[in-house]
Design a protein around this motif. Structure first.
Motif, PDB file in Angstrom:
ATOM      1  N   ALA A   1      18.949  43.338  48.750  1.00 18.70           N
ATOM      2  CA  ALA A   1      19.132  42.521  50.062  1.00 18.70           C
ATOM      3  C   ALA A   1      19.863  43.323  51.208  1.00 18.70           C
ATOM      4  CB  ALA A   1      20.043  41.466  49.656  1.00 18.70           C
TER       5      ALA A   1
ATOM      6  N   ARG B   1      22.232  30.160  49.948  1.00 16.91           N
ATOM      7  CA  ARG B   1      22.236  31.512  50.287  1.00 16.91           C
ATOM      8  C   ARG B   1      23.666  31.975  51.091  1.00 16.91           C
ATOM      9  NH1 ARG B   1      17.011  29.246  52.912  1.00 16.91           N
ATOM     10  NH2 ARG B   1      15.325  30.334  51.410  1.00 16.91           N
TER      11      ARG B   1
ATOM     12  N   ALA C   1      19.730  35.979  43.159  1.00 21.40           N
ATOM     13  CA  ALA C   1      18.958  35.928  44.509  1.00 21.40           C
ATOM     14  C   ALA C   1      17.418  35.711  43.993  1.00 21.40           C
ATOM     15  CB  ALA C   1      18.821  37.218  45.099  1.00 21.40           C
ATOM     16  N   ALA C   2      16.859  36.072  42.897  1.00 21.14           N
ATOM     17  CA  ALA C   2      15.470  35.842  42.420  1.00 21.14           C
ATOM     18  C   ALA C   2      15.512  34.197  41.966  1.00 21.14           C
ATOM     19  CB  ALA C   2      15.117  36.385  41.062  1.00 21.14           C
TER      20      ALA C   2
ATOM     21  N   ALA D   1      15.408  32.307  45.463  1.00 20.82           N
ATOM     22  CA  ALA D   1      13.942  32.428  45.906  1.00 20.82           C
ATOM     23  C   ALA D   1      13.016  31.599  45.341  1.00 20.82           C
ATOM     24  CB  ALA D   1      13.450  33.844  45.863  1.00 20.82           C
ATOM     25  N   CYS D   2      12.984  31.331  44.188  1.00 17.64           N
ATOM     26  CA  CYS D   2      12.105  30.514  43.255  1.00 17.64           C
ATOM     27  C   CYS D   2      12.571  28.941  43.653  1.00 17.64           C
ATOM     28  CB  CYS D   2      12.300  30.518  41.871  1.00 17.64           C
ATOM     29  SG  CYS D   2      11.309  32.056  41.000  1.00 17.64           S
TER      30      CYS D   2
ATOM     31  N   ALA E   1      13.803  27.768  46.654  1.00 20.48           N
ATOM     32  CA  ALA E   1      13.431  27.750  47.904  1.00 20.48           C
ATOM     33  C   ALA E   1      11.962  27.593  47.964  1.00 20.48           C
ATOM     34  CB  ALA E   1      13.755  29.044  48.708  1.00 20.48           C
ATOM     35  N   GLN E   2      11.153  28.032  47.115  1.00 19.30           N
ATOM     36  CA  GLN E   2       9.807  27.992  46.966  1.00 19.30           C
ATOM     37  C   GLN E   2       9.203  26.955  46.129  1.00 19.30           C
ATOM     38  OE1 GLN E   2       8.332  31.278  45.267  1.00 19.30           O
ATOM     39  NE2 GLN E   2       9.147  32.733  47.062  1.00 19.30           N
TER      40      GLN E   2
ATOM     41  N   ARG F   1      13.505  32.505  35.301  1.00 14.35           N
ATOM     42  CA  ARG F   1      14.237  33.353  36.015  1.00 14.35           C
ATOM     43  C   ARG F   1      15.591  32.965  35.572  1.00 14.35           C
ATOM     44  NH1 ARG F   1      12.558  38.226  38.902  1.00 14.35           N
ATOM     45  NH2 ARG F   1      10.848  37.672  40.179  1.00 14.35           N
TER      46      ARG F   1
END
Length: 317
Positions: free
Chosen positions: A9, A177, A247-248, A251-252, A254-255, A264
């Protein structure tokens, strides 16, 4: 697993930026958004956000969640309980640390009956071990208990992450975040106490998105017990790895990828368990410093410190 010396990041991350620096004050916990809020911008401090933050912080309250609804005696019990739990989560209080009743009474200016009730509550939650005629110590999980605790946590967080993906809002993603930003800042300050607290908060914040208070409370107890294990057995220096894993997961989420977020999270917890070592040594610090409280000189200490001076005056010149 290979230890990362940077975080993706931050393009400027490198080994020199992660070297120890003067400890900074712990980050103030970030405030999550309210369940079901509209995905619009709003001030950082709103009543709804404070309500959610209070729910997270009151998970270990002995009786009522709202301090304003508690009696004066219950409020001080809650304060002592939270101070000890916070010491565990920040890895200041490691397994085996003694909690002498007289010293706790002096530090918090309360009677033994109050301290004993708090210690009994902590023992019930698996954070403290009460030893007959020897006093209380921070619990020291065995290898078998360690395996069972991590096994239970993986099963629980699997369900919570799946629910979180279903319920997450855009405001919730902003909160997560911000949590990652706070972790990143603590990591670069080499501020281990802040990092330890933020790492635990991350899991509680994700779990809070599930909207199930019962599961959230169970996870809070498991995280406290895991912090005991990590505080004693995990070698230092893995903050960058854990931050990347967090963070991973975000990200999942968020998707809206439930399967990816679960995978994860499971991998993250498995890596955490694999990093556990049983050869770490505990440092010698006062109970006050371990609890994050100012030192209080006891009458016994004052008498003891005065003895050498008296003896020195008696020596012939």
């Amino acid at each position: 697993m290979t230890l990362n010396l940077h975080c993706p990041a931050c393009p400027d991350c490198s080994l020199p930026t992660l070297l120890p620096s003067p400890t900074m004050p712990a980050d103030k916990p970030l405030t999550p958004s309210r369940r079901g809020a509209r995905p619009s911008a709003r001030p950082a401090s709103t009543p709804s956000e404070h309500d959610t933050e209070s729910r997270l912080l009151s998970l270990h309250a002995p009786v009522a969640h709202d301090l304003s609804e508690q009696s004066a005696e219950t409020r001080i019990e809650t304060h002592i309980y939270r101070t000890i739990v916070d010491g565990v989560l920040a890895h200041r209080l490691t397994p085996g640390t003694k909690l002498p009743e007289p010293e706790l009474c002096q530090l918090f200016d309360v009677g033994r009956a109050v301290v004993r009730r708090v210690l009994e509550r902590l023992a019930h939650d698996g954070i403290v071990t009460l030893r007959p005629n020897k006093g209380a110590v921070i619990a020291e999980p065995t290898p078998e208990e360690t395996r069972e605790i991590f096994e239970a946590r993986r099963a629980l967080e699997r369900a919570l992450v799946e629910l979180a993906v279903t319920n997450v809002t855009d405001d919730d993603l902003v909160m997560l975040r911000r949590q990652l930003d706070a972790e990143h800042a603590a990591m670069h300050r080499f501020d281990q106490p802040s990092w330890a607290r933020l790492a635990s908060d991350f899991h509680l914040r994700v779990a809070a998105l599930a909207g199930n208070a019962v599961l959230l409370r169970y996870l809070s107890e498991l995280i406290s017990r895991c912090s005991l294990i990590v505080g004693l057995y995990e070698p230092p220096g893995y903050a960058p790895c854990e931050h990347d894993e967090h963070a991973a997961i975000v990200a999942c989420i968020a998707q809206r990828d439930a399967a990816g977020a679960i995978a994860r999270m499971q991998s993250h917890l498995e890596e955490l368990e694999r990093r556990i070592e049983t050869t770490r040594m505990r440092g010698q610090k006062s109970l006050a410093s371990l609890l994050g409280l100012p030192e209080v000189a006891s009458p016994e200490a004052a008498v003891t410190s005065a003895i050498p001076a008296k003896r020195q005056r008696r020596q012939p010149t």
